[in-house]
Design a protein around this motif. Structure first.
Motif, PDB file in Angstrom:
ATOM      1  N   ALA A 221       1.762 -17.708  -6.163  1.00  0.00           N
ATOM      2  CA  ALA A 221       2.664 -16.558  -6.261  1.00  0.00           C
ATOM      3  C   ALA A 221       3.490 -16.428  -4.987  1.00  0.00           C
ATOM      4  N   SER A 222       4.448 -15.490  -5.064  1.00  0.00           N
ATOM      5  CA  SER A 222       5.328 -15.277  -3.913  1.00  0.00           C
ATOM      6  C   SER A 222       6.092 -16.564  -3.591  1.00  0.00           C
TER       7      SER A 222
ATOM      8  N   LYS B 281      -3.940  -7.237 -13.799  1.00  0.00           N
ATOM      9  CA  LYS B 281      -3.794  -7.687 -12.408  1.00  0.00           C
ATOM     10  C   LYS B 281      -4.529  -6.708 -11.501  1.00  0.00           C
TER      11      LYS B 281
ATOM     12  N   ARG C 117       9.266 -18.765  -3.225  1.00  0.00           N
ATOM     13  CA  ARG C 117      10.596 -18.363  -2.762  1.00  0.00           C
ATOM     14  C   ARG C 117      11.715 -19.300  -3.224  1.00  0.00           C
TER      15      ARG C 117
ATOM     16  N   ARG D  94       4.653 -15.116   1.303  1.00  0.00           N
ATOM     17  CA  ARG D  94       4.400 -14.093   2.334  1.00  0.00           C
ATOM     18  C   ARG D  94       3.643 -14.680   3.522  1.00  0.00           C
TER      19      ARG D  94
ATOM     20  N   PHE E 143      -0.510 -15.643  -2.285  1.00  0.00           N
ATOM     21  CA  PHE E 143       0.907 -15.319  -2.005  1.00  0.00           C
ATOM     22  C   PHE E 143       1.442 -16.269  -0.938  1.00  0.00           C
TER      23      PHE E 143
ATOM     24  N   ASN F  91       4.614  -6.571 -10.754  1.00  0.00           N
ATOM     25  CA  ASN F  91       3.816  -5.751  -9.838  1.00  0.00           C
ATOM     26  C   ASN F  91       4.530  -4.405  -9.709  1.00  0.00           C
TER      27      ASN F  91
ATOM     28  N   LEU G  29       8.088  -4.610  -8.391  1.00  0.00           N
ATOM     29  CA  LEU G  29       9.071  -5.179  -9.319  1.00  0.00           C
ATOM     30  C   LEU G  29       9.447  -4.173 -10.402  1.00  0.00           C
TER      31      LEU G  29
HETATM   32  O1  G3P Z   1       3.995 -10.734  -7.912  1.00  0.00           O
HETATM   33  C1  G3P Z   1       3.330 -11.141  -6.762  1.00  0.00           C
HETATM   34  C2  G3P Z   1       4.132 -11.989  -5.802  1.00  0.00           C
HETATM   35  O2  G3P Z   1       4.695 -13.052  -6.487  1.00  0.00           O
HETATM   36  C3  G3P Z   1       5.086 -11.225  -4.931  1.00  0.00           C
HETATM   37  O3  G3P Z   1       6.060 -12.037  -4.372  1.00  0.00           O
HETATM   38  O4  G3P Z   1       8.267 -12.285  -3.327  1.00  0.00           O
HETATM   39  O5  G3P Z   1       7.133 -10.055  -3.259  1.00  0.00           O
HETATM   40  O6  G3P Z   1       6.282 -11.948  -1.885  1.00  0.00           O
HETATM   41  P1  G3P Z   1       6.982 -11.561  -3.139  1.00  0.00           P
END
Ligand code: G3P
Length: 217
Positions: free
Chosen positions: A167-168, A87, A170, A136, A133, A28, A31
């Motif tokens: 996604a997201s 995306k 942890r 989050r 996500f 993204n 990143l």
């Molecule tokens: O790439 C999308 C998502 O995986 C972002 O994760 O860790 O920024 O909440 P994060």
């Protein structure tokens, strides 16, 4: 379950690829910025470099937010490499663009999804992947895993082919729980994949086996 790594760091992508279990990469703009990749040409080259490392799908995110801009940018990204998945954010113009891409054989990943209703809309528009996500949501004391379960139920009810890309992520228990809930894909940091290897009984058991094996020599 497919394993994607959520990073633009080439060393980490190589490390995950070398483990032999990597199915793709998600990126993204945050990143990319974290790796210091700036300027359109450098960003496009970085996507191509990632595609050369992995065999699977590589999500490349558009930054336009209007239909024409998303379509123009998405086409440019899709033409970079056959592994690229465009995306697109979960906004009205994004949904229109996902429908357009779907009708023109360009694969998409609908990102920034935080509700089952949004996931239903993404599937209706023909998204290849939907990215809820979950981390989050957990961060704000909401049950991210429940969202994965809800989307799985809805997609199975109607036979939607859109793949649930959790996604997201942890940590390792997010990966395990997403697997239990039937997420098609998970994307997380390298630590969430490496962490799956670890168990203290494996370490102590191996130590004992190696100790006892010395008597064979
Ligand atoms: O790439 C999308 C998502 O995986 C972002 O994760 O860790 O920024 O909440 P994060």
């Amino acid at each position: 379950m497919k394993f994607f790594i959520d990073t633009a760091n080439l060393d980490q992508i190589k490390e995950a690829q070398d483990l032999g279990v990597l199915d793709g990469v998600t990126t993204n703009p945050s990143l990319m910025a974290k790796e210091g990749i700036t300027g359109r040409e450098n960003i496009l080259q970085h996507y191509k470099d990632i595609c050369e490392i992995v065999d699977g799908d590589v999500s490349a995110e558009v930054v336009a937010t209007d239909f024409d801009g998303i379509v123009k940018e998405g086409k440019e990204l899709a033409e970079l490499h056959p592994q690229i998945v465009v995306k697109v954010p979960m906004i009205k113009e994004g949904i229109k663009a996902i429908r357009y891409f779907s009708e023109n054989d360009i694969r998409t990943n609908c990102t920034l999804v935080f509700s089952a209703g949004q996931a239903l809309l993404a599937a209706k528009a023909g998204a290849t992947y939907v990215s809820p996500f979950l981390g989050r949501l957990d961060d704000i004391s909401t049950d991210g895993l429940q969202l994965i379960a809800d989307i799985r139920l809805i997609y199975d009810n109607y036979g939607f082919e859109t793949q649930i890309l959790a996604a997201s992520i942890r940590h390792t228990m997010h990966v395990v729980n997403c697997a239990k809930l039937g997420a098609d894909v998970m994307t997380g940091p390298l630590s969430s994949i490496d962490g799956l290897l670890k168990h203290p009984l494996t370490d102590s058991g191996l130590e004992k086996f190696l100790q006892d094996a010395k008597s064979f020599q």
